[in-house]
Design a protein around this motif. Structure first.
Motif, PDB file in Angstrom:
ATOM      1  N   GLN A  12       0.847  -1.195   0.000  1.00 23.34           N
ATOM      2  CA  GLN A  12       0.000   0.000   0.000  1.00 23.34           C
ATOM      3  C   GLN A  12       0.884   1.247   0.000  1.00 23.34           C
ATOM      4  OE1 GLN A  12      -3.801   0.352   2.040  1.00 23.34           O
ATOM      5  NE2 GLN A  12      -3.364  -1.593   3.082  1.00 23.34           N
ATOM      6  N   SER A  13       0.266   2.407  -0.212  1.00 25.97           N
ATOM      7  CA  SER A  13       1.023   3.646  -0.401  1.00 25.97           C
ATOM      8  C   SER A  13       1.439   4.270   0.931  1.00 25.97           C
ATOM      9  CB  SER A  13       0.198   4.644  -1.219  1.00 25.97           C
ATOM     10  OG  SER A  13      -1.091   4.816  -0.662  1.00 25.97           O
ATOM     11  N   VAL A  14       2.083   3.474   1.794  1.00 20.06           N
ATOM     12  CA  VAL A  14       2.535   4.011   3.074  1.00 20.06           C
ATOM     13  C   VAL A  14       3.568   5.112   2.876  1.00 20.06           C
ATOM     14  CG1 VAL A  14       2.024   1.905   4.338  1.00 20.06           C
ATOM     15  CG2 VAL A  14       4.286   2.190   3.317  1.00 20.06           C
ATOM     16  N   VAL A 168      10.044  -0.284   7.230  1.00 22.53           N
ATOM     17  CA  VAL A 168       8.587  -0.180   7.235  1.00 22.53           C
ATOM     18  C   VAL A 168       7.881  -1.466   6.816  1.00 22.53           C
ATOM     19  CG1 VAL A 168       6.636   1.056   6.216  1.00 22.53           C
ATOM     20  CG2 VAL A 168       8.701   2.306   6.842  1.00 22.53           C
ATOM     21  N   LEU A 169       8.446  -2.226   5.875  1.00 23.43           N
ATOM     22  CA  LEU A 169       7.739  -3.359   5.296  1.00 23.43           C
ATOM     23  C   LEU A 169       8.160  -4.686   5.911  1.00 23.43           C
ATOM     24  CD1 LEU A 169       7.731  -2.420   1.516  1.00 23.43           C
ATOM     25  CD2 LEU A 169       6.027  -1.893   3.272  1.00 23.43           C
ATOM     26  N   ILE A 170       7.174  -5.497   6.281  1.00 27.81           N
ATOM     27  CA  ILE A 170       7.428  -6.838   6.791  1.00 27.81           C
ATOM     28  C   ILE A 170       8.097  -7.670   5.706  1.00 27.81           C
ATOM     29  CG2 ILE A 170       6.280  -8.964   7.564  1.00 27.81           C
ATOM     30  CD1 ILE A 170       4.095  -7.102   8.745  1.00 27.81           C
ATOM     31  N   GLY A 171       9.057  -8.486   6.106  1.00 23.96           N
ATOM     32  CA  GLY A 171       9.787  -9.314   5.154  1.00 23.96           C
ATOM     33  C   GLY A 171       9.624 -10.791   5.427  1.00 23.96           C
ATOM     34  N   SER A 172      10.718 -11.527   5.301  1.00 25.54           N
ATOM     35  CA  SER A 172      10.670 -12.983   5.381  1.00 25.54           C
ATOM     36  C   SER A 172      10.379 -13.491   6.786  1.00 25.54           C
ATOM     37  CB  SER A 172      12.000 -13.563   4.897  1.00 25.54           C
ATOM     38  OG  SER A 172      13.075 -13.062   5.683  1.00 25.54           O
ATOM     39  N   PHE A 177       2.584 -12.376   5.249  1.00 27.77           N
ATOM     40  CA  PHE A 177       2.149 -10.977   5.301  1.00 27.77           C
ATOM     41  C   PHE A 177       3.262 -10.021   4.876  1.00 27.77           C
ATOM     42  CE2 PHE A 177      -0.590 -13.351   8.154  1.00 27.77           C
ATOM     43  CZ  PHE A 177      -1.834 -12.986   7.667  1.00 27.77           C
ATOM     44  N   ALA A 178       4.216 -10.542   4.104  1.00 32.31           N
ATOM     45  CA  ALA A 178       5.296  -9.703   3.582  1.00 32.31           C
ATOM     46  C   ALA A 178       4.729  -8.576   2.726  1.00 32.31           C
ATOM     47  CB  ALA A 178       6.268 -10.544   2.754  1.00 32.31           C
ATOM     48  N   GLY A 179       5.346  -7.404   2.830  1.00 24.59           N
ATOM     49  CA  GLY A 179       4.857  -6.231   2.116  1.00 24.59           C
ATOM     50  C   GLY A 179       3.851  -5.422   2.910  1.00 24.59           C
ATOM     51  N   GLY A 180       3.426  -5.957   4.064  1.00 27.07           N
ATOM     52  CA  GLY A 180       2.539  -5.223   4.946  1.00 27.07           C
ATOM     53  C   GLY A 180       3.322  -4.412   5.959  1.00 27.07           C
ATOM     54  N   SER A 181       2.611  -3.756   6.854  1.00 29.18           N
ATOM     55  CA  SER A 181       3.242  -2.885   7.840  1.00 29.18           C
ATOM     56  C   SER A 181       2.314  -2.755   9.041  1.00 29.18           C
ATOM     57  CB  SER A 181       3.503  -1.500   7.237  1.00 29.18           C
ATOM     58  OG  SER A 181       4.193  -0.663   8.125  1.00 29.18           O
ATOM     59  N   TYR A 182       2.875  -2.383  10.174  1.00 30.93           N
ATOM     60  CA  TYR A 182       2.084  -2.033  11.351  1.00 30.93           C
ATOM     61  C   TYR A 182       2.031  -0.513  11.460  1.00 30.93           C
ATOM     62  CZ  TYR A 182       2.817  -6.929  12.501  1.00 30.93           C
ATOM     63  OH  TYR A 182       2.854  -8.295  12.446  1.00 30.93           O
ATOM     64  N   VAL A 183       0.920  -0.001  11.953  1.00 26.36           N
ATOM     65  CA  VAL A 183       0.798   1.440  12.117  1.00 26.36           C
ATOM     66  C   VAL A 183       0.110   1.743  13.440  1.00 26.36           C
ATOM     67  CG1 VAL A 183      -1.377   1.516  10.810  1.00 26.36           C
ATOM     68  CG2 VAL A 183       0.000   3.593  11.046  1.00 26.36           C
ATOM     69  N   VAL A 184       0.648   2.722  14.146  1.00 28.95           N
ATOM     70  CA  VAL A 184       0.089   3.191  15.411  1.00 28.95           C
ATOM     71  C   VAL A 184      -0.301   4.653  15.240  1.00 28.95           C
ATOM     72  CG1 VAL A 184       0.599   3.709  17.834  1.00 28.95           C
ATOM     73  CG2 VAL A 184       1.415   1.567  16.807  1.00 28.95           C
ATOM     74  N   TYR A 265       4.481   4.234  10.956  1.00 28.34           N
ATOM     75  CA  TYR A 265       4.490   2.941  10.276  1.00 28.34           C
ATOM     76  C   TYR A 265       5.793   2.216  10.602  1.00 28.34           C
ATOM     77  CZ  TYR A 265       0.673   4.654   7.281  1.00 28.34           C
ATOM     78  OH  TYR A 265      -0.523   5.139   6.806  1.00 28.34           O
ATOM     79  N   SER A 266       5.698   0.894  10.820  1.00 25.81           N
ATOM     80  CA  SER A 266       6.902   0.143  11.167  1.00 25.81           C
ATOM     81  C   SER A 266       6.784  -1.312  10.742  1.00 25.81           C
ATOM     82  CB  SER A 266       7.151   0.202  12.674  1.00 25.81           C
ATOM     83  OG  SER A 266       8.321  -0.526  13.025  1.00 25.81           O
ATOM     84  N   ARG A 267       7.916  -1.869  10.376  1.00 27.71           N
ATOM     85  CA  ARG A 267       8.011  -3.307  10.111  1.00 27.71           C
ATOM     86  C   ARG A 267       7.846  -4.109  11.397  1.00 27.71           C
ATOM     87  NH1 ARG A 267      13.242  -5.856   6.951  1.00 27.71           N
ATOM     88  NH2 ARG A 267      12.685  -8.078   7.080  1.00 27.71           N
ATOM     89  N   ARG A 268       8.230  -3.494  12.507  1.00 33.81           N
ATOM     90  CA  ARG A 268       8.247  -4.157  13.813  1.00 33.81           C
ATOM     91  C   ARG A 268       7.385  -3.335  14.777  1.00 33.81           C
ATOM     92  NH1 ARG A 268      12.978  -3.164  11.424  1.00 33.81           N
ATOM     93  NH2 ARG A 268      14.329  -4.927  10.840  1.00 33.81           N
ATOM     94  N   LEU A 269       6.226  -3.869  15.147  1.00 32.70           N
ATOM     95  CA  LEU A 269       5.333  -3.136  16.040  1.00 32.70           C
ATOM     96  C   LEU A 269       5.990  -2.855  17.376  1.00 32.70           C
ATOM     97  CD1 LEU A 269       2.589  -1.915  16.744  1.00 32.70           C
ATOM     98  CD2 LEU A 269       1.790  -4.234  17.298  1.00 32.70           C
ATOM     99  N   TRP A 270       6.790  -3.777  17.862  1.00 34.17           N
ATOM    100  CA  TRP A 270       7.389  -3.612  19.182  1.00 34.17           C
ATOM    101  C   TRP A 270       8.279  -2.381  19.261  1.00 34.17           C
ATOM    102  CZ3 TRP A 270      12.584  -3.342  20.064  1.00 34.17           C
ATOM    103  CH2 TRP A 270      13.450  -3.856  19.106  1.00 34.17           C
ATOM    104  N   VAL A 271       8.808  -1.910  18.140  1.00 29.35           N
ATOM    105  CA  VAL A 271       9.672  -0.726  18.155  1.00 29.35           C
ATOM    106  C   VAL A 271       8.870   0.498  18.596  1.00 29.35           C
ATOM    107  CG1 VAL A 271      11.016   0.859  16.712  1.00 29.35           C
ATOM    108  CG2 VAL A 271      11.306  -1.624  16.457  1.00 29.35           C
ATOM    109  N   ILE A 272       7.658   0.675  18.049  1.00 28.91           N
ATOM    110  CA  ILE A 272       6.835   1.817  18.450  1.00 28.91           C
ATOM    111  C   ILE A 272       6.370   1.646  19.885  1.00 28.91           C
ATOM    112  CG2 ILE A 272       4.760   3.150  17.942  1.00 28.91           C
ATOM    113  CD1 ILE A 272       5.014   2.385  15.052  1.00 28.91           C
ATOM    114  N   GLU A 273       6.014   0.434  20.266  1.00 28.95           N
ATOM    115  CA  GLU A 273       5.584   0.204  21.646  1.00 28.95           C
ATOM    116  C   GLU A 273       6.701   0.528  22.630  1.00 28.95           C
ATOM    117  OE1 GLU A 273       2.332  -3.380  20.869  1.00 28.95           O
ATOM    118  OE2 GLU A 273       4.409  -3.877  21.397  1.00 28.95           O
TER     119      GLU A 273
END
Length: 352
Positions: A12-14, A168-172, A177-184, A265-273
């Motif tokens: 998506q256009s993140v 930003v993008l989830i990988g292997s 769900f590769a190519g997705g992202s988490y957003v807070v 936006y982040s590849r890793r949700l725990w980073v924002i948390e």
């Protein structure tokens, strides 16, 4: 253009270019099966609505990112789940709290023309009528040279180029769900009267950058770190784990309302948390981010931003297919998102 300036086409256009206007729309979906199916069709068909509205002025770069909350995800796709998706956790420090607030779907709508943003949101809500309720609606705008209403440049540390997809993008690590992202997302209100009584030097020490020219400052001695330090998470090996911020100011001067809508936006949700824990609880504990003394968090919600193929796949109900989003047909993800940067079509226009 270098390959590092692009992201995969199926994301998506993140990373849409920094826009002049935005709406951050959070809705909750009704409990009935009919409401769920109506919402399912709307979120899966967002790209068609973008085309319907955006053709009026392609140079305005209308875009909309769709994020799905934890509870709604389980209703839409009970058979597969992104590895880190979970509700936003309330963060309570000694003096300040980051609340957790409801939200099933986030629509992050952006354009360089406010009329296109307005028309898109109007048609979107028409399509959702009877199925969803607006939980939060915030209209943002670019303020001078990408500053917040506190007067400081916002988003300076955003990743660019090849670092963008990596951050930003989830990988292997979660291939389905590769190519997705988490957003807070969080909505902050600012006490500009209290902020204005501080000297420029005091404001700069709180933010960690100079106000006029945005130069990073060293932390003052002691444990009360600046905002820029507390919001920076290291990887344990001397590097930084970046997130992509597209924050925007909002306000109604006639109502004394001035704020910043945080969106990360982040590849890793725990980073924002972890970033929010450092801000609200302190590092060490008890030494909170002093920006919170003038900035109050009103909302807090977490979403998963699926890739376009997965988002479209959510439009197929269990009656139509027994395939989960994990089985949606799309190109196999590379071992690292950066490997596919050259095939995308979304340019990165950020400079801050």
């Amino acid at each position: 253009m270098a390959d590092g300036d692009r992201i995969p086409l199926d994301a998506q256009s993140v990373a849409a270019p920094l826009s002049r206007f935005a709406v951050f729309l959070v809705v909750t979906v009704g409990a009935s099966d009919a409401a769920l199916e109506q919402a399912r069709g709307v979120v899966a068909g967002v790209d068609d609505l973008i085309k319907t509205v955006g053709f009026r002025d392609l140079s305005a770069h209308l875009s909309c990112v769709v994020g799905i909350g934890s509870e709604l995800w389980d209703r839409l796709s009970p058979g597969a789940r992104p590895a880190e998706l979970r509700p936003f956790p309330m963060v309570s420090g000694a003096r300040h709290t980051a609340p957790s607030t409801p939200g099933d779907v986030l629509f992050h709508i952006r354009a360089d023309r406010v009329d296109l943003v307005f028309e898109f949101e109007r048609l979107l809500l028409d399509a959702l009528r009877g199925a969803a309720t607006v939980a939060s609606e915030t209209q943002g705008f670019r303020y001078f040279d990408a500053r917040d209403v506190l007067g400081f440049v916002d988003g300076t540390a955003n990743p660019v180029g090849a670092e963008l997809a990596e951050s930003v993008l989830i990988g292997s690590e979660d291939p389905d769900f590769a190519g997705g992202s988490y957003v807070v997302v969080q909505k902050y209100l600012h006490d500009l009267d209290t902020w204005g009584r501080l000297s420029t030097e005091e404001q700069e020490s709180i933010i960690g950058r100079t106000k006029l020219d945005n130069v990073e400052l060293d932390d003052a001695p002691g444990p009360q770190f600046a905002h820029k330090t507390l919001s920076t998470i290291d990887d344990g090996a001397g590097g930084e784990l970046d997130i992509l911020r597209d924050n925007m100011p909002f306000g109604r001067p006639g109502h004394g309302e001035f704020g910043t809508f945080f969106i990360g936006y982040s590849r890793r949700l725990w980073v924002i948390e972890r970033m929010l824990e450092r801000m609200f609880i302190g590092e060490p504990t008890g030494f909170h981010d002093r920006i919170l003394d003038v900035s109050t968090a009103l909302t807090g919600t977490t979403f998963f931003v699926p890739s376009r193929p997965v988002l479209v796949g959510l439009g197929e109900s269990e009656e139509q297919t027994d395939a989960s989003p994990a089985s949606v047909s799309h190109p196999s993800p590379p071992a690292d998102p950066d490997e596919s940067l050259g095939i995308g079509s979304l340019r990165i226009g950020r400079t801050s």
